[in-house]
Design an enzyme around this catalytic site. Structure first.
Site, PDB file in Angstrom:
ATOM      1  CG  HIS A 161      -3.424   7.331   2.568  1.00 48.26           C
ATOM      2  ND1 HIS A 161      -3.507   7.252   3.938  1.00 48.26           N
ATOM      3  CD2 HIS A 161      -3.151   6.081   2.141  1.00 48.26           C
ATOM      4  CE1 HIS A 161      -3.255   6.002   4.313  1.00 48.26           C
ATOM      5  NE2 HIS A 161      -3.042   5.270   3.247  1.00 48.26           N
ATOM      6  CG  HIS A 185       2.148   0.140   4.449  1.00 46.61           C
ATOM      7  ND1 HIS A 185       1.856  -0.842   5.379  1.00 46.61           N
ATOM      8  CD2 HIS A 185       1.006   0.842   4.259  1.00 46.61           C
ATOM      9  CE1 HIS A 185       0.578  -0.716   5.744  1.00 46.61           C
ATOM     10  NE2 HIS A 185       0.044   0.291   5.071  1.00 46.61           N
ATOM     11  CG  ASP A 221      -1.994  -0.990   1.238  1.00 51.84           C
ATOM     12  OD1 ASP A 221      -2.046  -1.809   0.304  1.00 51.84           O
ATOM     13  OD2 ASP A 221      -2.812  -0.963   2.179  1.00 51.84           O
ATOM     14  CG  ASP A 222       0.158   3.868   2.102  1.00 51.07           C
ATOM     15  OD1 ASP A 222      -0.998   3.561   1.734  1.00 51.07           O
ATOM     16  OD2 ASP A 222       0.471   4.025   3.299  1.00 51.07           O
TER      17      ASP A 222
HETATM   18 ZN   LIG Z   1      -2.622   3.274   2.983  1.00 49.82          ZN
END
Ligand SMILES: [Zn+2]
Length: 214
Positions: free
Chosen positions: A88, A182, A33-34
């Site tokens: 986000h 992440h 993620d991210d």
């Molecule tokens: Zn996130």
């Protein structure tokens, strides 16, 4: 505060979300993620390649705008991408119109049926509205699928020792597990320690690593 394995009350509250993939075979679904992130994402891609592993990347739209070449590389190397909003946003703290608009802005860049709400937080009314969207991205064929997880590695927890983070994943992973990592600055110390070890351990155990199935 967070739990390594997704708690039952969340799964019961959101039965249409995907928490793991029913699998009899030894398959693991790694998710990141991210990103895209300038250094973490290339590290992840290089490491996955060493093991012939595929994964899914839930990208933030503004990071795709910042690092378009890295986003392209994710796709070219055969991985799956998913929408993680443009900025986000926390669904619980955002009004529906703003939330949907932010997802649409990300969908213009990320053409994927998969969505993961940041922090795992989306209101039921937001989910209902999202499901009704038929033109989120060019060529959308299917309804959006919300992908949650059954294992949070805890790599975002700066107080967690890398070897504890590794133990979280080794102990809880089962066939069909969806694991969250992440590709971010905050998670780097733990993720960069844990990922190669997880790939090494489960490859030896006969597991394959795949992108999420459409
Ligand atoms: Zn996130």
């Amino acid at each position: 505060m967070y739990l390594v394995t997704a708690p039952w009350f969340l799964k019961i509250g959101y039965p249409s979300f995907i928490w793991k993939i029913p699998e009899k075979e030894k398959v693991i679904y790694l998710t990141f993620d991210d990103g895209p992130h300038e250094t973490a994402t290339p590290f992840v891609l290089d490491t996955l390649k060493k093991y012939g592993a595929k994964a899914s990347f839930f990208c933030i739209g503004k990071n795709v705008t910042a690092y378009p070449a890295i986003y392209e590389r994710i796709l070219q190397e055969g991985h799956v991408t998913g929408n993680h909003t443009n900025h986000h946003l926390n669904g619980w703290k955002t009004d529906d119109a703003t939330y949907l608009q932010d997802i649409k802005a990300a969908a213009a860049l990320i053409h994927s049926p998969f969505f993961r709400p940041p922090y795992g937080r989306i209101k039921k009314c937001q989910w209902r509205k999202l499901k009704q969207e038929n033109n989120l991205y060019p060529g959308q064929q299917t309804a959006i699928k919300i992908i949650m997880w059954d294992i949070l590695s805890g790599d975002f927890d700066t107080e967690l020792m890398p070897n504890r983070c590794l133990a979280n994943v080794l102990y809880h992973t089962k066939p069909g597990s969806i694991i969250v990592f992440h590709d971010s600055t905050k998670a780097w110390e733990r993720m960069s320690y844990v990922l190669p070890r997880v790939l090494e351990y489960f490859s030896r155990e006969g597991y394959a690593f795949k992108g999420l199935p459409e």
